[in-house]
Motif scaffolding. Structure first.
Motif, PDB file in Angstrom:
ATOM      1  N   SER A 206       0.837  -1.195   0.000  1.00  0.00           N
ATOM      2  CA  SER A 206       0.000   0.000   0.000  1.00  0.00           C
ATOM      3  C   SER A 206       0.874   1.248   0.000  1.00  0.00           C
ATOM      4  O   SER A 206       1.992   1.247   0.538  1.00  0.00           O
ATOM      5  N   LEU A 207       0.374   2.305  -0.604  1.00  0.00           N
ATOM      6  CA  LEU A 207       1.134   3.557  -0.671  1.00  0.00           C
ATOM      7  C   LEU A 207       1.479   4.069   0.725  1.00  0.00           C
ATOM      8  O   LEU A 207       2.595   4.530   0.977  1.00  0.00           O
ATOM      9  N   LYS A 208       0.516   3.986   1.634  1.00  0.00           N
ATOM     10  CA  LYS A 208       0.735   4.468   3.000  1.00  0.00           C
ATOM     11  C   LYS A 208       1.847   3.687   3.682  1.00  0.00           C
ATOM     12  O   LYS A 208       2.723   4.264   4.343  1.00  0.00           O
ATOM     13  N   GLY A 212       5.519   4.997   4.839  1.00  0.00           N
ATOM     14  CA  GLY A 212       5.933   4.856   6.227  1.00  0.00           C
ATOM     15  C   GLY A 212       7.275   4.176   6.367  1.00  0.00           C
ATOM     16  O   GLY A 212       8.108   4.563   7.208  1.00  0.00           O
ATOM     17  N   GLN A 213       7.536   3.164   5.545  1.00  0.00           N
ATOM     18  CA  GLN A 213       8.832   2.485   5.590  1.00  0.00           C
ATOM     19  C   GLN A 213       9.955   3.392   5.099  1.00  0.00           C
ATOM     20  O   GLN A 213      11.079   3.345   5.615  1.00  0.00           O
ATOM     21  N   LEU A 214       9.672   4.230   4.119  1.00  0.00           N
ATOM     22  CA  LEU A 214      10.686   5.180   3.668  1.00  0.00           C
ATOM     23  C   LEU A 214      11.012   6.184   4.771  1.00  0.00           C
ATOM     24  O   LEU A 214      12.175   6.550   4.975  1.00  0.00           O
ATOM     25  N   GLU A 215       9.981   6.605   5.503  1.00  0.00           N
ATOM     26  CA  GLU A 215      10.237   7.508   6.634  1.00  0.00           C
ATOM     27  C   GLU A 215      11.024   6.796   7.729  1.00  0.00           C
ATOM     28  O   GLU A 215      11.862   7.408   8.403  1.00  0.00           O
ATOM     29  N   ARG A 216      10.772   5.517   7.914  1.00  0.00           N
ATOM     30  CA  ARG A 216      11.552   4.745   8.887  1.00  0.00           C
ATOM     31  C   ARG A 216      13.020   4.701   8.479  1.00  0.00           C
ATOM     32  O   ARG A 216      13.918   4.854   9.319  1.00  0.00           O
ATOM     33  N   LEU A 238       7.479   2.763  -6.921  1.00  0.00           N
ATOM     34  CA  LEU A 238       8.034   3.758  -7.832  1.00  0.00           C
ATOM     35  C   LEU A 238       7.345   5.114  -7.640  1.00  0.00           C
ATOM     36  O   LEU A 238       8.002   6.163  -7.708  1.00  0.00           O
ATOM     37  N   LYS A 239       6.047   5.082  -7.369  1.00  0.00           N
ATOM     38  CA  LYS A 239       5.315   6.339  -7.158  1.00  0.00           C
ATOM     39  C   LYS A 239       5.795   7.041  -5.890  1.00  0.00           C
ATOM     40  O   LYS A 239       6.089   8.253  -5.905  1.00  0.00           O
ATOM     41  N   VAL A 240       5.898   6.305  -4.797  1.00  0.00           N
ATOM     42  CA  VAL A 240       6.325   6.908  -3.534  1.00  0.00           C
ATOM     43  C   VAL A 240       7.744   7.454  -3.647  1.00  0.00           C
ATOM     44  O   VAL A 240       8.021   8.590  -3.241  1.00  0.00           O
TER      45      VAL A 240
END
Length: 325
Positions: A206-208, A212-216, A238-240
């Motif tokens: 999911s996009l969310k 969240g994992q990228l912020e982690r 790819l979108k995130v």
């Protein structure tokens, strides 16, 4: 329930406890420390993000979209896939990092596809397979494991892997699909440069969740000076990344390829001791769907909703990936 039955259940539970502990696993005593020490000139106001996109080579369109992400990036190519050579050459031309994404035996018995390294192979067979995987691609910088929760726990076979990497001056990046991995310990023993994954971006697609994992990963980079995140060429991933990476750069983050990170870290010392807990092991991530694949079969209705790992098996072995509503 009789008292005898009660005692039988207690005994069965007690017998199961050692098995559960073994399944959980832990790193070997000679595993090198992670995170590795920072160079003396590291700027805490400019944390480093290292992003790896696995499973490149299956789908040309998704591969091209991944290569278009803001960089520097690192791309890991599955051997003997239809677009691996073309995309690897393009990635090299733009200065990206290149990895062989070596399929390795896993505890769930998922099919590995061509070029797989298995527990049944002897030393000669495993090393010949790895050499062929490397020969099938343009020159790469290193190797990381595709799945591998079984093989990376096998010290003897990981030693065989390092015997191939060392004379070629390749590094090993441990994706950490098991907490009991011995990959970095084996690399350290053989003086093979090594890194390990901190975050999987898209175990949940999911996009969310991906955001969240990228912020982690960004939080870990602020804490330790750098962080390594692995994703896949899913449209959501790819979108995130396409939207968030330019923003992270404005916030002071730097991007490096894995090769650039290794060069930067090599100026520091003290790479001994136990690994940190910043990178818990996760199950092997589900493979990306490959639109445009030649296999057009529609899955039976009974398969339309199932666990991610079962979906993974269906895709790898039968050419389609069931989707849950």
């Amino acid at each position: 329930m009789t008292f005898r039955h009660f005692l039988g259940r207690v005994a069965a539970t007690a017998a199961l406890i050692p098995c559960l502990a073994l399944a959980a696993g832990k790193a070997p005593a000679d595993a090198p420390a992670w995170p590795r020490p920072l160079p003396a000139d590291a700027d805490p106001s400019k944390p480093v993000l290292v992003l790896i996109i696995d499973d490149i080579g299956q789908n040309l369109d998704y591969g091209k979209q991944a290569l278009a992400l803001p960089g520097p990036m690192t791309f890991a190519f599955l051997p003997q896939t239809p677009h691996a050579v073309e995309l690897a050459k393009a990635a090299r031309a733009q200065g990206s990092g290149l990895l062989l994404h070596a399929p390795m035996a896993n505890q769930h018995h998922y099919p590995l596809g061509p070029g797989g390294l298995t527990l049944k192979q002897n030393r000669e067979e495993l090393q010949q397979t790895l050499e062929q995987d490397l020969a099938d691609l343009p020159p790469v910088d290193g190797v990381n494991n595709h799945m591998g929760s079984a093989l990376t726990e096998d010290r003897e076979r990981m030693n065989w892997v390092m015997e191939i990497l060392k004379p070629r001056k390749l590094y090993f990046l441990d994706s950490r699909t098991t907490a009991a991995t011995v990959a970095t310990a084996s690399a350290f023993q053989h003086q093979v440069p090594w890194l390990q994954r901190d975050v999987f971006l898209d175990d949940d697609k999911s996009l969310k969740a991906i955001a969240g994992q990228l912020e982690r990963a960004a939080t870990l980079a602020k804490r330790h000076g750098y962080a390594i995140a692995i994703g896949h060429p899913y449209p959501e991933t790819l979108k995130v990344l396409g939207e968030r990476l330019p923003e992270l750069r404005k916030e002071g983050f730097r991007q490096m390829s894995t090769t650039q990170l290794l060069s930067w870290l090599d100026s520091a010392t003290g790479n001994t001791g136990q690994p940190s807990e910043s990178a818990p092991a996760l199950p092997e991530p589900v493979e990306p769907q490959a639109p445009g694949s030649q296999v057009k079969r529609r899955p039976p209705a009974v398969l339309l909703c199932m666990s991610p790992h079962r979906q993974h098996w269906q895709q790898r072995s039968r050419g389609y990936r069931p989707q849950c509503p």
